[in-house]
Design an enzyme around this catalytic site. Structure first.
Site, short mmCIF file in Angstrom:
data_model
loop_
_atom_site.label_atom_id
_atom_site.label_comp_id
_atom_site.label_asym_id
_atom_site.label_seq_id
_atom_site.Cartn_x
_atom_site.Cartn_y
_atom_site.Cartn_z
N CYS B 96 0.67 -1.48 0.26
CA CYS B 96 0.33 -0.42 0.38
C CYS B 96 0.80 1.20 -0.59
CB CYS B 96 -0.99 -0.25 1.31
SG CYS B 96 -2.54 0.85 1.04
N HIS B 222 -3.44 -5.45 0.91
CA HIS B 222 -3.26 -5.86 2.73
C HIS B 222 -2.76 -7.11 2.79
CE1 HIS B 222 -2.61 -1.44 4.11
NE2 HIS B 222 -3.63 -1.19 3.28
N GLU B 224 -1.21 -8.77 5.01
CA GLU B 224 -1.05 -8.70 6.63
C GLU B 224 -2.25 -8.34 7.24
OE1 GLU B 224 -0.71 -6.08 4.60
OE2 GLU B 224 -1.24 -4.35 5.98
#
Lengths: 973, 259
Positions: B96, B222, B224
């Site tokens: 990002c 994302h 994560e």
């Protein structure tokens, strides 16, 4: 020294984002159709740089060469005023001097990184319009392009040769002559000095200084006004109140203490060794136990008046301010999620119907949402919960509630200021921003407020606060300070005044770092500049603390010392500018004595339309499309609701990730499945009937939202936020006291403690109308925010229907309670009974639902609120992409007739719809044996919602696609 | 298998550092969070690490434009360090804001004569949006995407629309397999991925780009945020997956150093 202007336009073929926004807004507000606008963003850069360097900055820093083009020239150069695309009318919008400009600040640092020397940067927006009348330009400027409370509009080219940098301050000690004032003089001083103190309070101050035989300094008078302000001391609700209602008279010495606080104390006593409250109503946020290692903290505040004047900045600093509450609780909590609830006037009002001084509600809503979005997202805190309520009475006085949950190690939950510690300011610098915010928020808004209180309106800088958070967390874990609090309303005066209450404090105001020159000692003392925290740092830890801050670019300054004197002494370069006993500030305020009367409005029955006279499919769609019920996806998606990686149940749920979840759940500790559920309850419409039942319903709603996803009802803590009208009126205060009594009763009955709260009074808007002074008072607006705990998030359920063949049950009693309902609202019916809470049944129901979720009996669960059963089932169906077919015949009710319309749309409390798979029905019915429940029908593949009445007639039969469209379309902006 | 060390670089406004570190640790790495100021003081620091991760957030507030200020800091002071890191066969991941920084710094795609050849600019929708997207992997170039065909991950950004200065560059990157991750339509479509499946209007539906070695990778989604099954938006409907789609990317990075 040269002043360069750098204009940045979209490159050929790229969209003009800023220009298009203006075109859209002008059409939305009916100001102009298809207005052709070209726009640029721009920078003024003042420094010792030549043209090559200015061009380098334009290319390598300011503009994106792939999609943008620049015009670079000395300010005033003709090239800067060459109209693009033949639009001759040029306007510049820039922040007024002194207003926070985070981008300009970042740009200064970024330019320094090029090795170039500049001393000032300002940002602006540039608009090119077609040939238009001066009147249209003025309307567009005030309605869309700029906000007069923070921005200025320059018509034509910018004729600047240098940027103002502020003038040095010449010290002069100012005394305010008060000793010989008569009552009228005292009243005038209070008003004109923006102290907003009552006559009795002014007399008390006068007496204190008469006894001393001297006049107060301005800093002394301001210190007292800030500390005694409604905003800081909550003097009305914590004051003496004589309350009368149909049950007779009750006298309170301290109303809040004897109702809401008292309920929590009783709950804690009853829990004994199992008490899970840690710190309630004492610190900046309430603290409760979470797990063996951590506690959680929760606080919700309002930022109504600033948001009315400057929606973006007001909401921005509202969320920024409430995040500092958990950061300033105990020794500092880590913020883990936000909740935001707004009240606006309907956004479709005609611009020409707006009273003077009022921003269009559509603009207010867009500004508020953007303000919350930009601060929350930048801080990296997921915004997971919220609600928006619409009512005409919020026109001049919108409400913006911002809340934050934090996580704190159990052994860091207490603070204690030690005499001898340095008073340390960390974070943002002090400027003229926000002067008189605390006293202003305690005053009534008028159409003049904009010009009167410009200084109270601010813009935040989220990154400064994030940087402060980053160092505070490390310093906390290294044990470098003994206490911390936030600088909120009242600035240093409140923060230092509160921290030093038990010891005493000596403050050296000349040591506070300033944004620019020229601030007087009093301005420094009461400035509400954002992003500042005050810490109590033992001298032995100062070097380590300061070096930690410096390593991350955070400014920390010693501005004084906590001393064992019991006095507040302020100095400016060795001149004593204030010297007051702490006792005067904290205990010297004369109690406010108020009368409060509650007289129930006359009740009248609600006359139901004759059976068959309404097209109920249409009614259902009208309710789904009513603004309070309609999808808020446009808002929710603009918030990062997943940052920090703990999102377990999202605000939007279902097969297409767009159904209305009851409560969001986050896991604040990533290697654990223990969760926090956040929800809220509010229904100002019920307040028009009875604020007792309004408050009771709000508590029930917040609780059932939490319970519906899987939170343990015995571990829910709640917050109260009272936003009311002018409480000097006994009837207005009476309606508030009555709500507080309900809070007490319900909290005790549920064993659900209030752990913190806040009030905002005098939410009224006055203006000169055609028939003299007009006042719009907001409806009684009690927000209940709930923080639930989930033992294992993997057991949570969502509200979307899951599988054909599963049985749908209703749990809870349905009564003839259509008073204040959305059915009555969309069908324009008056009267009726407002929903009440049967706390015995409610408590058992919450426990039973929780058991059913824990044992895996439920595939989905949804609480019933606005629009009742019909809306709940429709939402479950379209969120799940499934059909549902139910009958009203067996819906449990109190004895007596309940019409089909009531069974469909009544908003009776403490009810749920549950989806139960065949194999779990027996177990579910066993668990529900002690509470009213009935099977209604089943989930099917039809993609239709079909509801039959008590005699078997078809009442509603609609496709989920059309129902969903009715629900999604109104706020799909 | 040796435990690779991961340097999580944070700056003012970085806010996905903790969960990114957690994801690497879950995958078997050892992650340290390092402030940019510390790196500027000690540019040799990365030599102790195998993986550099630039996590998401709003570095310096994304003031001026997303990733610009930190990207310039890297250009001005850390270019050599990172080129060295890259040529030592190590891995760099930008998520990002990290992707935006990699693009702005010239680390991911080399400058042409006019400067950065590509950008991540404002979403076509004109606003920040948080939503889940379906992704497909194109080719085998990126080390991070090894063995992955598709993923379901959230995006949360305002400036994620990938645009190149020239069509030629886009074609070249495509031919080289550097447009490694693409937004995919949820429904049948003839090549065109409509909004919101392509959430920002990126050219060629680009969600992630790798360098010519495949060892430097930036993406807007994302990973994560989907390492645990409870992060999936529909786990209550579809059941809990064994592990999150995003975890595979972190495991790939860690496993890369096992060989």
């Amino acid at each position: 020294m040269t002043l360069w202007e750098i204009d940045i336009y979209p490159a050929e073929g790229q969209p003009d984002r800023l220009g298009n926004t203006v075109t859209g807004d002008a059409a939305d507000l009916d100001l102009a159709k298809d207005l052709a606008v070209s726009a640029a963003r721009g920078f003024l850069v003042q420094g010792d740089i030549d043209e090559t360097q200015a061009n380098q900055l334009a290319r390598e820093l300011f503009a994106d060469g792939v999609v943008e083009r620049t015009v670079v020239a000395r300010a005033g150069d003709a090239r800067l005023s060459e109209p693009p695309n033949g639009k001759p009318q040029l306007l510049h919008v820039m922040l007024k001097p002194g207003v926070m400009d985070p981008v300009a600040q970042s740009a200064l640092n970024a330019i320094a990184d090029f090795g170039l020397k500049v001393d000032a940067v300002r940002t602006f927006r540039k608009f090119w319009l077609p040939e238009t009348s001066a009147e249209t330009v003025a309307t567009l400027s005030s309605r869309i392009l700029a906000n007069d409370s923070i921005e200025q509009v320059v018509v034509g080219p910018l004729q600047l040769d240098r940027l103002q940098l502020g003038a040095p301050y010449q010290f002069e000690l100012v005394h305010v002559a008060i000793l010989n004032l008569d009552d009228e003089g005292l009243t005038r001083l209070s008003r004109e000095g923006q102290l907003y103190l009552t006559l009795v309070e002014m007399q008390t101050i006068q007496k204190y200084f008469r006894d001393l035989g001297r006049d107060p300094t301005d800093a002394e008078l301001e210190s007292i006004a800030q500390t005694w302000s409604e905003h800081c001391s909550h003097k009305t609700l914590a004051g003496r109140i004589a309350y009368r209602d149909e049950n007779g008279e009750q006298r309170f010495e301290n109303m809040l203490k004897e109702t809401i606080f008292a309920a929590t104390q009783q709950i804690r006593r009853d829990l004994g060794d199992d008490d899970w409250c840690v710190s309630v109503f004492e610190d900046n946020a309430g603290i409760v136990r979470f797990d063996d290692e951590y506690n959680v903290v929760f606080k919700v505040e309002t930022h109504n008046h600033p948001s009315a004047l400057e929606p973006y900045g007001g909401a921005n600093t509202g969320i920024g301010g409430v995040i500092r509450d958990p950061m300033g609780t105990g020794l500092g909590a880590k913020p883990i999620c936000n909740t935001d609830v707004f009240c606006f006037a309907p956004p479709d009002i005609s611009t020409s119907d707006l009273p003077p001084g009022v921003l269009h509600p559509r603009r207010v809503m867009k500004g508020v949402v953007s303000g919350v979005r930009d601060y929350g997202n930048r801080m990296g805190i997921p915004t997971v919960n919220g609600a928006i309520y619409f009512d005409e009475r919020y026109l001049g006085n919108p409400l913006v509630y911002c809340g934050n949950v934090g996580l704190i190690p159990r052994n860091k939950s207490r603070k204690e200021v030690k005499a001898g510690d340095w008073i340390v300011s960390v974070g943002g610098r002090t400027g003229r921003d926000g002067i008189h915010g605390a006293t202003f928020s305690s005053a009534e808004l008028t159409s003049e407020s904009e010009s009167l209180s410009g200084g109270a309106v601010q813009i935040g800088n989220a990154i400064t606060e994030k940087m402060v958070l980053d160092v505070i967390m490390q310093a906390r874990d290294r044990g470098l300070y003994s206490a911390i609090t936030d600088c909120g309303a009242g600035g240093f005066s409140s923060a230092v005044g509160e921290m030093g209450e038990k010891t005493g404090a000596e403050v050296w105001l000349d040591k506070a770092p300033l944004k620019y020159d020229g601030l007087s000692y009093t301005e420094i003392w009461i400035s509400e500049a954002q992003e500042r925290m005050v810490l109590s740092v033992p001298p032995a830890n100062w070097d380590e603390f300061e070096s930690l801050c410096r390593s991350e670019g955070v400014e920390a300054s010693i501005i004084g010392k906590f001393v064992e004197t019991g006095r507040l002494q302020l100095k400016y370069n060795d001149n004593v500018v204030a010297d007051l006993p702490m006792a005067l500030l904290h205990d010297g305020r004369p109690p406010i004595v108020r009368d409060a009367i509650y007289a129930a409005p006359a009740t009248k029955p609600l006359n139901l339309p004759a059976p068959g006279s309404l097209d109920l499919n249409d009614t259902l769609k009208k309710i789904l499309g009513s603004l309070n019920v309609a999808s808020k996806e446009w808002v929710i998606r603009q918030y990062d609701h997943e940052v920090q990686g703990g999102s377990a149940i999202k605000p939007l749920v279902g097969v297409e990730n767009d159904g209305p979840g009851d409560a969001a759940v986050v896991r604040p500790v990533l290697n654990s499945y223990r969760g926090i559920a956040v929800s809220c309850g509010m229904n100002p419409r019920y307040g028009d009937f009875d604020t007792y039942h309004m408050a009771a319903s709000a508590i029930d709603e917040a609780m059932r939202n939490c319970v519906a996803v899987g939170a343990d009802p015995s571990r829910i803590s709640i917050l109260d936020n009272f936003c009311w009208g002018y409480t000097d009126r006994p009837e207005t205060l009476g309606s508030l006291v009555r709500a507080a009594l309900a809070c007490r009763d319900l909290a005790i009955a549920f064993g659900t403690p209030f752990i913190s709260g806040k009030d905002s009074l005098n939410n009224e808007f006055s203006y000169e109308g055609e028939t003299g002074k007009q006042t719009i008072s907001i409806p009684p607006s009690l927000l209940i925010s709930a923080m639930g705990q989930v033992e294992d998030v993997r057991k949570c359920v969502t509200m979307d229907l899951k599988e054909a063949g599963n049985t749908l049950y209703i749990v809870g009693l349905t009564n003839n309670e259509l008073g204040g309902s959305h059915f009555a609202f969309v069908e324009q019916l008056e009267g009726g009974e407002v929903p009440k809470v049967n706390t015995d049944i409610a408590k058992q129901t919450f426990a039973a639902i929780h058991q059913a979720i824990q044992t895996g009996c439920l595939r989905s669960c949804h609480d019933l609120s606005e629009g009742g059963l019909a809306v709940a089932v429709a939402e479950m169906a379209f969120a799940g992409g499934m059909g549902a077919s139910i009958s009203l015949a067996k819906v449990p009710r109190n004895a007596g007739d309940v019409a089909d319309l009531s069974l469909l749309f009544s908003e009776s409390n403490s009810r749920f719809v549950c989806e139960v798979p065949a194999g779990k029905q027996a177990e579910f019915e066993q668990l529900m044996s002690g509470v009213p429940h009935a099977a209604l029908g089943e989930v099917n593949e039809s993609k239709r919602v079909s509801i039959t009445g008590q005699t078997g007639d078809s009442l509603i039969d609609g496709s989920i696609a059309e129902l969903k469209e009715a629900w999604q379309s109104p706020l799909r902006w | 298998m040796p435990t690779p060390r991961v340097l999580i670089l944070r700056a003012p406004g970085t806010n996905c550092d903790l969960e990114s570190a957690y994801a690497f640790e879950l995958a078997g790495g050892k992650a340290d969070s390092v402030h940019i100021n510390q790196l500027l003081e000690t540019p040799s620091l990365p030599s102790q690490y195998q993986i550099l991760c630039l996590p998401g957030g709003f570095s310096y507030g994304d003031d001026i434009s997303a990733g610009r200020i930190l990207g310039n800091q890297i250009r001005h002071h850390l270019q050599e360090t990172l080129v060295e890191f890259k040529s030592a066969g190590k891995l760099i991941l930008g998520i990002c804001n990290g992707f935006q920084i990699l693009i702005r710094s010239g680390i991911l795609l080399a400058d042409d004569e006019q400067g950065e050849p590509a950008t991540l600019t404002w979403n076509a929708s004109g606003k920040f949006e948080d939503r889940w997207v379906k992704l497909s992997v194109d080719g085998h170039k990126s080390v991070f995407l090894n063995g992955i065909e598709s993923m379901y991950l959230p995006v949360a950004h305002a400036e994620g629309k990938f645009v190149t200065r020239s069509t030629a560059l886009l074609d070249h990157l495509k031919a080289e397999g550097q447009l490694a991750l693409r937004y995919k339509s949820l429904h049948q479509s003839n090549g065109h991925v409509p909004y919101p499946d392509n959430p920002n209007g990126s050219l060629a539906d680009v969600a992630g780009v790798c360098d010519e070695t495949g060892r430097v990778f930036g993406l807007m989604p994302h990973p994560e945020r989907f390492v645990d099954p409870t992060q999936h938006p529909r786990w209550t409907r579809e059941g809990l997956q064994e592990c999150g789609d995003g975890l595979l990317m972190f495991q790939n990075a860690v496993r890369y150093f096992a060989n």
